[in-house]
Design a protein around this motif. Structure first.
Motif, short mmCIF file in Angstrom:
data_model
loop_
_atom_site.label_atom_id
_atom_site.label_comp_id
_atom_site.label_asym_id
_atom_site.label_seq_id
_atom_site.Cartn_x
_atom_site.Cartn_y
_atom_site.Cartn_z
N GLU A 7 10.25 66.11 41.22
CA GLU A 7 9.13 65.91 40.32
C GLU A 7 9.30 64.63 39.54
O GLU A 7 8.38 64.16 38.91
CB GLU A 7 9.02 67.10 39.36
CG GLU A 7 8.74 68.40 40.06
CD GLU A 7 8.84 69.59 39.15
OE1 GLU A 7 9.28 69.44 38.00
OE2 GLU A 7 8.48 70.68 39.59
N THR A 8 10.52 64.07 39.57
CA THR A 8 10.83 62.88 38.80
C THR A 8 11.61 61.91 39.66
O THR A 8 12.56 62.30 40.33
CB THR A 8 11.68 63.24 37.56
OG1 THR A 8 11.01 64.24 36.80
CG2 THR A 8 11.94 62.02 36.70
N GLU A 69 7.43 48.40 47.98
CA GLU A 69 8.16 49.40 48.75
C GLU A 69 8.64 50.53 47.84
O GLU A 69 8.62 51.71 48.22
CB GLU A 69 9.35 48.77 49.47
CG GLU A 69 10.10 49.77 50.33
CD GLU A 69 11.27 49.18 51.08
OE1 GLU A 69 11.52 49.65 52.19
OE2 GLU A 69 11.94 48.25 50.56
N LEU A 71 7.19 51.72 45.20
CA LEU A 71 6.05 52.60 44.94
C LEU A 71 5.79 53.50 46.14
O LEU A 71 5.61 54.72 45.99
CB LEU A 71 4.81 51.79 44.59
CG LEU A 71 3.56 52.58 44.26
CD1 LEU A 71 3.81 53.53 43.10
CD2 LEU A 71 2.42 51.65 43.95
N ARG A 72 5.78 52.93 47.34
CA ARG A 72 5.55 53.74 48.55
C ARG A 72 6.62 54.82 48.70
O ARG A 72 6.32 55.97 49.01
CB ARG A 72 5.53 52.86 49.79
CG ARG A 72 4.26 52.05 49.96
CD ARG A 72 4.17 51.41 51.33
NE ARG A 72 5.31 50.56 51.65
CZ ARG A 72 5.42 49.27 51.31
NH1 ARG A 72 4.44 48.69 50.63
NH2 ARG A 72 6.47 48.57 51.65
N ARG A 73 7.87 54.45 48.47
CA ARG A 73 8.96 55.41 48.63
C ARG A 73 8.92 56.50 47.55
O ARG A 73 9.18 57.66 47.85
CB ARG A 73 10.30 54.70 48.65
CG ARG A 73 10.45 53.90 49.93
CD ARG A 73 11.84 53.40 50.12
NE ARG A 73 11.89 52.73 51.40
CZ ARG A 73 12.92 52.80 52.20
NH1 ARG A 73 13.99 53.49 51.86
NH2 ARG A 73 12.91 52.17 53.36
N ALA A 74 8.58 56.12 46.34
CA ALA A 74 8.47 57.12 45.26
C ALA A 74 7.35 58.10 45.56
O ALA A 74 7.51 59.31 45.41
CB ALA A 74 8.25 56.43 43.92
N GLU A 75 6.21 57.59 46.02
CA GLU A 75 5.09 58.46 46.38
C GLU A 75 5.47 59.39 47.52
O GLU A 75 5.10 60.56 47.52
CB GLU A 75 3.87 57.63 46.74
CG GLU A 75 3.21 56.98 45.54
CD GLU A 75 2.07 56.05 45.92
OE1 GLU A 75 2.02 55.58 47.08
OE2 GLU A 75 1.23 55.79 45.06
N ALA A 76 6.21 58.88 48.50
CA ALA A 76 6.64 59.71 49.62
C ALA A 76 7.61 60.80 49.15
O ALA A 76 7.53 61.95 49.61
CB ALA A 76 7.30 58.85 50.69
N VAL A 78 7.83 62.19 46.06
CA VAL A 78 7.15 63.19 45.25
C VAL A 78 6.14 63.96 46.07
O VAL A 78 6.11 65.18 46.04
CB VAL A 78 6.47 62.52 44.03
CG1 VAL A 78 5.62 63.52 43.28
CG2 VAL A 78 7.52 61.91 43.11
N GLY A 79 5.35 63.27 46.87
CA GLY A 79 4.33 63.93 47.66
C GLY A 79 4.88 64.63 48.87
O GLY A 79 4.40 65.68 49.27
#
Length: 85
Positions: A7-8, A69, A71-76, A78-79
């Motif tokens: 979640e973080t 990158e 941002l993409r990895r963080a979104e991946a 969490v999502g």
């Protein structure tokens, strides 16, 4: 890679190679003080450019070469791995 409910995501940036030695302790501190036992730690920054960041900082859950990158990895993370009841 650990399987966890994420979640973080905490991102750490290392600007100089002299500071690379400080990253494992910084990552350990984030994990120890986080109220979220599933916190993920991402590392990146100029000191890791052109190097195998995952080898240099194996304590990190994920590495990124640049902000896009990251941002993409963080979104991946969490999502893609979060579990919602």
């Amino acid at each position: 890679q650990r399987q966890m409910c994420i979640e973080t995501v905490v991102a750490l940036s290392c600007g100089t190679t002299e500071r690379l030695r400080d990253l494992p302790a910084a990552i350990a501190t984030v994990r120890a003080r986080s109220f979220n036992p599933g916190v993920a730690v991402m590392v990146g920054g100029a000191a890791l450019q052109g190097n195998d960041a995952a080898t240099l900082v194996p304590e990190a859950d994920v590495t990124a070469r640049d902000a896009a990158e990251a941002l993409r990895r963080a979104e991946a993370l969490v999502g893609g791995m979060a579990v919602h009841p």
